[in-house]
Design a protein around this motif. Structure first.
Motif, mmCIF file in Angstrom:
data_model
loop_
_atom_site.group_PDB
_atom_site.id
_atom_site.type_symbol
_atom_site.label_atom_id
_atom_site.label_comp_id
_atom_site.label_asym_id
_atom_site.label_seq_id
_atom_site.Cartn_x
_atom_site.Cartn_y
_atom_site.Cartn_z
ATOM 1 N N ASP A 48 -9.861 31.866 -16.504
ATOM 2 C CA ASP A 48 -10.343 31.733 -15.143
ATOM 3 C C ASP A 48 -11.326 32.864 -14.878
ATOM 4 O O ASP A 48 -11.382 33.851 -15.615
ATOM 5 C CB ASP A 48 -9.201 31.779 -14.131
ATOM 6 N N ALA A 49 -12.115 32.713 -13.824
ATOM 7 C CA ALA A 49 -13.145 33.704 -13.508
ATOM 8 C C ALA A 49 -13.171 33.944 -12.010
ATOM 9 O O ALA A 49 -12.833 33.056 -11.216
ATOM 10 C CB ALA A 49 -14.510 33.222 -13.997
ATOM 11 N N LYS A 50 -13.595 35.150 -11.623
ATOM 12 C CA LYS A 50 -13.705 35.501 -10.207
ATOM 13 C C LYS A 50 -14.990 36.281 -9.977
ATOM 14 O O LYS A 50 -15.444 37.037 -10.846
ATOM 15 C CB LYS A 50 -12.514 36.352 -9.765
ATOM 16 N N ILE A 62 -19.074 39.125 -12.376
ATOM 17 C CA ILE A 62 -18.042 38.147 -12.721
ATOM 18 C C ILE A 62 -17.004 38.819 -13.610
ATOM 19 O O ILE A 62 -17.357 39.538 -14.551
ATOM 20 C CB ILE A 62 -18.649 36.949 -13.475
ATOM 21 N N ILE A 63 -15.732 38.590 -13.313
ATOM 22 C CA ILE A 63 -14.678 39.003 -14.237
ATOM 23 C C ILE A 63 -14.019 37.736 -14.779
ATOM 24 O O ILE A 63 -13.580 36.872 -14.024
ATOM 25 C CB ILE A 63 -13.661 39.956 -13.584
ATOM 26 N N ALA A 130 -17.304 30.172 -10.261
ATOM 27 C CA ALA A 130 -16.957 31.440 -9.615
ATOM 28 C C ALA A 130 -18.188 32.126 -9.035
ATOM 29 O O ALA A 130 -18.135 32.705 -7.945
ATOM 30 C CB ALA A 130 -16.260 32.366 -10.613
ATOM 31 N N ALA A 131 -19.294 32.052 -9.757
ATOM 32 C CA ALA A 131 -20.519 32.712 -9.299
ATOM 33 C C ALA A 131 -21.142 31.982 -8.122
ATOM 34 O O ALA A 131 -21.750 32.599 -7.242
ATOM 35 C CB ALA A 131 -21.516 32.811 -10.451
ATOM 36 N N ASN A 136 -27.688 32.984 -10.541
ATOM 37 C CA ASN A 136 -28.947 33.479 -11.105
ATOM 38 C C ASN A 136 -29.183 34.962 -10.842
ATOM 39 O O ASN A 136 -30.105 35.551 -11.409
ATOM 40 C CB ASN A 136 -30.126 32.672 -10.545
ATOM 41 N N SER A 137 -28.360 35.555 -9.992
ATOM 42 C CA SER A 137 -28.534 36.977 -9.686
ATOM 43 C C SER A 137 -27.464 37.858 -10.333
ATOM 44 O O SER A 137 -27.535 39.086 -10.253
ATOM 45 C CB SER A 137 -28.527 37.199 -8.170
#
Length: 292
Positions: A48-50, A62-63, A130-131, A136-137
């Motif tokens: 999973d990502a946050k 992003i983690i 998540a992003a 793009n940044s």
């Protein structure tokens, strides 16, 4: 950089210690992931990502936290892996040779890579989700994992760097087994903008397993020496590093290298930590608050 060990207690290491503690939280949180987080067809990789914001509110990053299937002591020591040329585990997409050029001469544990190949697209979607509108940044990604989660974190860094060349990536692994040979380690370290931190708790047996005859670890490690509970002393953290001759380092008695490979069983209890106060391989209420 001279051959030595350095205790991570000076002010300039404060930020790294904070990063390691946060990484340990998320590597532990990976053990709380539900069936919805399965990223591979075989169900052996959860991820999973946050989207996170730095303390100074200036940086969004992003983690990505990953968990692999559970393997007990017997499974690890009886495992019979093989090292295959890196190019044979990637598939046949036309742009692969160019994207992974640095790894062309390396050999890797085939099973780990084939498993991850099935999961990458699903993991990438989790990162994109998540992003959100920030995709793009985003300039920084942190990837963390324990045990096989650490393996897949290292492999994920290779794929994400090929996908987003300008991305800065930090990989923090806990209890990482050997993944490839010396050429693979060199290729990892040659990637611009990718930084690896290999954390070992005391005499953990998994990093010491040497069932790959030509396999090799990144010679640098962050080593945790447990404190004495009776005396009330805290864990001490060391950064063990060396110059260019890894052979000298491997023969040294620094950090986890002081423990023999002859008696791996005495390191079973160390494999799950605690790393900076967080135990792995268990889902606790302490880390569940991160998922809210």
């Amino acid at each position: 950089m001279p051959n030595q060990i350095e205790q991570l207690e000076m002010p300039r290491s404060k930020m790294l210690l904070q990063d390691l503690e946060i990484a340990a939280k998320y590597a532990s949180l990976a053990y709380c992931l539900s069936l919805e987080s399965i990223a591979s067809r075989r169900g052996n990789i959860y991820a999973d990502a946050k989207l996170q914001i730095s303390d100074d509110q200036r940086t969004k990053y992003i983690i990505l936290y990953i968990k692999g299937k559970f393997m007990d002591y017997y499974s690890w020591i009886t495992r019979k892996p093989f090292l295959y040329p890196f190019r044979t585990v990637l598939g046949s997409k036309p742009d692969y040779p160019e994207k992974f050029h640095a790894f062309r001469n390396s050999r890797v544990d085939q099973e780990f890579f084939l498993e991850f190949n099935h999961a990458f697209l699903a993991i990438r979607q989790k990162v994109i989700k998540a992003a959100g509108e920030n995709i793009n940044s985003i300039k920084l990604m942190k990837i963390v994992g324990h045990d096989l989660g650490g393996v897949y974190s290292v492999i994920a860094s290779i794929y994400f760097k090929a996908w987003m060349k300008n991305l800065i990536i930090e990989v923090i692994s806990f209890g990482l087994p050997i993944i490839g040979d010396k050429e693979f380690v060199r290729a990892l370290r040659s990637q611009p903008g990718v930084f690896y931190f290999r954390v070992i708790y005391y005499n953990d047996y998994v990093p010491r397993i040497s069932n790959l005859p030509t396999g090799e670890h990144d010679p640098e490690q962050i080593w945790i020496e447990p404190g004495n509970c009776d005396c009330g002393s805290e864990d001490r953290v060391f950064w063990c590093f060396q110059g260019t001759q890894s052979e000298e380092y491997q023969d040294s008695q620094y950090c986890s290298n002081q423990f023999s490979q002859d008696n791996l069983q005495n390191g079973i209890s160390s494999h799950d930590g605690p790393y900076f106060g967080y135990l792995m391989n268990s889902c606790t209420s302490q880390v569940l608050q991160l998922s809210s």
